[in-house]
Design a protein around this motif. Structure first.
Motif, PDB file in Angstrom:
ATOM      1  N   ALA A   1       0.833  -1.206   0.000  1.00  0.00           N
ATOM      2  CA  ALA A   1       0.000   0.000   0.000  1.00  0.00           C
ATOM      3  C   ALA A   1       0.869   1.258   0.000  1.00  0.00           C
ATOM      4  O   ALA A   1       0.504   2.282  -0.575  1.00  0.00           O
ATOM      5  CB  ALA A   1      -0.933   0.009   1.203  1.00  0.00           C
TER       6      ALA A   1
ATOM      7  N   GLY B   1      -1.683   0.024   4.766  1.00  0.00           N
ATOM      8  CA  GLY B   1      -1.340  -1.366   4.539  1.00  0.00           C
ATOM      9  C   GLY B   1      -1.707  -2.289   5.682  1.00  0.00           C
ATOM     10  O   GLY B   1      -1.779  -1.890   6.852  1.00  0.00           O
ATOM     11  N   THR B   2      -1.911  -3.548   5.323  1.00  0.00           N
ATOM     12  CA  THR B   2      -2.250  -4.565   6.315  1.00  0.00           C
ATOM     13  C   THR B   2      -1.098  -4.837   7.270  1.00  0.00           C
ATOM     14  O   THR B   2      -1.316  -5.243   8.413  1.00  0.00           O
ATOM     15  CB  THR B   2      -2.656  -5.868   5.613  1.00  0.00           C
TER      16      THR B   2
ATOM     17  N   LEU C   1      -8.262   1.987   6.881  1.00  0.00           N
ATOM     18  CA  LEU C   1      -7.193   1.180   6.290  1.00  0.00           C
ATOM     19  C   LEU C   1      -7.089   1.471   4.804  1.00  0.00           C
ATOM     20  O   LEU C   1      -8.072   1.372   4.071  1.00  0.00           O
ATOM     21  CB  LEU C   1      -7.476  -0.316   6.504  1.00  0.00           C
TER      22      LEU C   1
ATOM     23  N   THR D   1      -5.292  -0.056   1.546  1.00  0.00           N
ATOM     24  CA  THR D   1      -4.652  -1.317   1.187  1.00  0.00           C
ATOM     25  C   THR D   1      -4.883  -1.619  -0.281  1.00  0.00           C
ATOM     26  O   THR D   1      -5.790  -1.065  -0.907  1.00  0.00           O
ATOM     27  CB  THR D   1      -5.200  -2.468   2.064  1.00  0.00           C
TER      28      THR D   1
ATOM     29  N   HIS E   1      -6.506  -7.664  -2.957  1.00  0.00           N
ATOM     30  CA  HIS E   1      -5.813  -8.909  -2.641  1.00  0.00           C
ATOM     31  C   HIS E   1      -6.385 -10.105  -3.398  1.00  0.00           C
ATOM     32  O   HIS E   1      -7.436 -10.017  -4.043  1.00  0.00           O
ATOM     33  CB  HIS E   1      -5.868  -9.143  -1.132  1.00  0.00           C
TER      34      HIS E   1
ATOM     35  N   LEU F   1      -4.946 -11.921   3.506  1.00  0.00           N
ATOM     36  CA  LEU F   1      -5.150 -10.472   3.423  1.00  0.00           C
ATOM     37  C   LEU F   1      -6.595 -10.132   3.076  1.00  0.00           C
ATOM     38  O   LEU F   1      -7.156  -9.156   3.595  1.00  0.00           O
ATOM     39  CB  LEU F   1      -4.189  -9.866   2.403  1.00  0.00           C
TER      40      LEU F   1
ATOM     41  N   ALA G   1      -5.629   0.567  -5.276  1.00  0.00           N
ATOM     42  CA  ALA G   1      -5.826   0.494  -3.833  1.00  0.00           C
ATOM     43  C   ALA G   1      -7.257   0.830  -3.458  1.00  0.00           C
ATOM     44  O   ALA G   1      -8.044   1.330  -4.272  1.00  0.00           O
ATOM     45  CB  ALA G   1      -4.863   1.447  -3.124  1.00  0.00           C
TER      46      ALA G   1
END
Length: 345
Positions: free
Chosen positions: A179, A252-253, A292, A294, A297, A303, A336
């Motif tokens: 991210a 990002g996670t 969030l 991110t 995925h 994720l 994203a």
């Protein structure tokens, strides 16, 4: 939970092979209770609020993919977790031919010895040097461990720049906190002008992030540990932000997983320095993170399970279907989304 709940059909053509340029021109899907909004990453300054705290991961990817020889046979190693200055856990191919005590030579002046064997192709390697000297040897002889879904994992010289974030500082990751790849210096300046504060934490992302989930139930999946650091100064800044009713925005996670690992049940963040193997699935009670950012995925990945826990499984399936219909690009070099938490404090 049944792993099939996190499955969806992803066309291979939607997995990005290269990032867009400039980085902040990547598309950004805003996912919130009120619906879905299309934009670009450059829209972040108007989608975030004054008083928000943006927290990114400052880990730096190292060339952790090594090719060597044991006798006449070839050996490939992908380092994924440092255990000491000169020892790393690694995934080996072929692992079955390696025994404790075997030496793998990568160059005339660079080698490692198998210290122990684990499960599923994992070995513990003790190198002939440690610390900064080992990092220099990896720079000289290693390759960037690009995810296998991108060009079959074969990185080139361009990836050495593309696969590092603008925040990258602390060497130790074997996968990028992707991210963060969308940020530019001009975007950071615009966020500052909009009243968004920012700081960093460190989580050294391991190669375990590439591993598929091979069990039928999430309770049977084992996460590989990754080492993280939250300083006392960062913990204090986060706690002051929350006390002032500002939002914590995780980039990002990886940032989210570390922050949630270091927070207590009351939502207070504490200094942290050590491993975390936190595995977040629907039903998890988030302690700290409010928003969030991110990437998109892969199906049945840990994720996608995490984002489903954060924003709701049904909502994420709807958001992903919307994104695929509109040609959003998936995975590390893709676009994203900005997720508002399903059940905010």
């Amino acid at each position: 939970m049944d792993v099939n709940l996190f499955d969806f059909d992803l066309p291979r053509t939607l997995i990005a092979e290269r990032p867009v340029s400039p980085r902040d021109a990547a598309r950004l899907l805003h996912v919130q209770a009120g619906g879905l909004t299309d934009g670009v990453v450059g829209d972040l300054p108007r989608w975030l609020r004054p008083g928000d705290l943006l927290i990114s991961n400052d880990t730096r990817v190292i060339p952790a993919r090594l090719f060597g020889r044991k006798g006449e046979g070839g050996v490939e190693l992908t380092l994924h977790e440092r255990t000491s200055l000169d020892e790393w856990k690694a995934f080996a191919r072929p692992a079955k031919k390696l025994r404790p005590g075997d030496k793998v030579r990568f160059a005339d002046d660079f080698s490692a010895t198998v210290a122990a064997k684990g499960e599923a192709g994992e070995v513990l390697m003790r190198f002939d040097r440690g610390g900064d000297d080992l990092m220099l040897a990896l720079d000289a002889y290693g390759r960037l461990p690009l995810p296998p879904y991108i060009r079959k994992g074969e990185a080139d010289e361009r990836d050495r720049a593309d696969y590092q974030t603008v925040f990258a500082r602390e060497k130790g990751a074997v996968a990028a906190p992707t991210a963060g790849l969308h940020f530019t210096d001009s975007l950071l300046a615009a966020l500052e002008s909009a009243g968004v504060t920012r700081t960093t934490v460190t989580l050294h992302v391991g190669a375990g992030t590439f591993l598929p989930v091979k069990v039928d139930d999430t309770k049977d999946h084992r996460m590989h540990a990754e080492r993280g650091v939250v300083t006392a100064e960062v913990a204090d800044l986060v706690n002051r932000t929350k006390a002032a009713r500002g939002r914590v925005v995780a980039v990002g996670t990886t940032s989210l997983r570390l922050l949630e690992s270091a927070a207590d049940d009351d939502g207070v963040l504490h200094p942290f320095d050590g491993p975390t193997d936190i595995f977040i699935t629907p039903g998890y009670r988030f302690r700290l993170v409010d928003v969030l950012m991110t990437n998109f995925h892969l199906p049945k990945s840990t994720l996608f399970m995490l984002v489903s826990a954060f924003a709701g499984l049904d909502r994420m399936h709807q958001a992903y279907a919307y994104a695929m219909n509109r040609g959003y690009r998936f995975y590390s070099y893709g676009d994203a989304c900005l997720l508002e938490r399903e059940n905010p404090c």
